[in-house]
Scaffold this motif. Structure first.
Motif, short mmCIF file in Angstrom:
data_model
loop_
_atom_site.label_atom_id
_atom_site.label_comp_id
_atom_site.label_asym_id
_atom_site.label_seq_id
_atom_site.Cartn_x
_atom_site.Cartn_y
_atom_site.Cartn_z
N ASP A 26 0.82 -1.20 0.00
CA ASP A 26 0.00 0.00 0.00
C ASP A 26 0.86 1.26 0.00
O ASP A 26 0.54 2.24 -0.67
CB ASP A 26 -0.95 0.02 1.20
N TRP A 27 1.96 1.25 0.75
CA TRP A 27 2.86 2.40 0.78
C TRP A 27 3.47 2.61 -0.61
O TRP A 27 3.54 3.74 -1.10
CB TRP A 27 3.94 2.21 1.84
N THR A 28 3.90 1.54 -1.25
CA THR A 28 4.46 1.63 -2.59
C THR A 28 3.43 2.18 -3.57
O THR A 28 3.75 3.03 -4.40
CB THR A 28 4.96 0.24 -3.06
N ARG A 29 2.19 1.71 -3.46
CA ARG A 29 1.11 2.23 -4.32
C ARG A 29 0.92 3.73 -4.09
O ARG A 29 0.72 4.49 -5.04
CB ARG A 29 -0.20 1.50 -4.04
N LEU A 34 1.54 9.23 -5.91
CA LEU A 34 2.05 10.58 -5.63
C LEU A 34 2.98 11.05 -6.75
O LEU A 34 2.88 12.21 -7.20
CB LEU A 34 2.77 10.57 -4.28
N ALA A 35 3.87 10.19 -7.20
CA ALA A 35 4.78 10.55 -8.31
C ALA A 35 3.97 10.88 -9.57
O ALA A 35 4.26 11.86 -10.26
CB ALA A 35 5.76 9.41 -8.58
N GLY A 41 0.75 17.46 -12.47
CA GLY A 41 0.32 18.73 -11.90
C GLY A 41 -0.75 18.61 -10.82
O GLY A 41 -1.37 19.60 -10.45
N GLN A 42 -0.95 17.41 -10.28
CA GLN A 42 -1.98 17.19 -9.26
C GLN A 42 -1.40 16.84 -7.88
O GLN A 42 -2.13 16.43 -6.98
CB GLN A 42 -2.92 16.05 -9.70
#
Length: 125
Positions: A26-29, A34-35, A41-42
């Protein structure tokens, strides 16, 4: 169902504090999302959605702690007084910085302390 005290460790319910492969996935997802958000631009909008005001403030404070620890001009006690946070908060930042790779520390110094027009120069004088 067996009483909780008789359950094997495999059958025990997971708690939020346990490191699990699912939590890591989940952290990797989240990092990947986020990247993608920043590249389209979001990024700020996603962080505003995902983090409460208090969480955003905690990250901002952690950034200040790391920056000041890298600068090495204040003791941890002085930093605690300047930022108005507990010594445990400073210690967590210090321990995190100690565990950072030399490459990450170097990058942080470049981004926070050395970079012209970067974060180091963005604070009001």
């Amino acid at each position: 169902m067996l009483p909780y005290s008789l359950m094997s460790t495999e059958a025990m319910p997971m708690t939020i504090h346990q490191e699990t492969p699912l939590a890591e996935l989940d952290w990797t997802r989240f990092i990947e999302l986020l990247a993608q958000a920043f590249s389209s631009g979001q990024g700020e909008a996603l962080l505003n959605l995902m983090l409460t005001s208090d969480e955003r403030q905690a990250y901002a404070t952690r950034l200040c702690i790391i920056e000041e620890l890298l600068r090495s001009q204040l003791s941890q006690r002085q930093l605690k007084e300047q930022l108005g946070v507990g010594i445990a908060t400073i210690t967590r930042g210090s321990n995190g910085l100690k565990s950072a790779s030399p490459e990450l520390r170097h990058w942080l110094i470049e981004q926070l302390l050395d970079k012209k027009g970067g974060l180091a120069d963005s604070e009001p004088k």
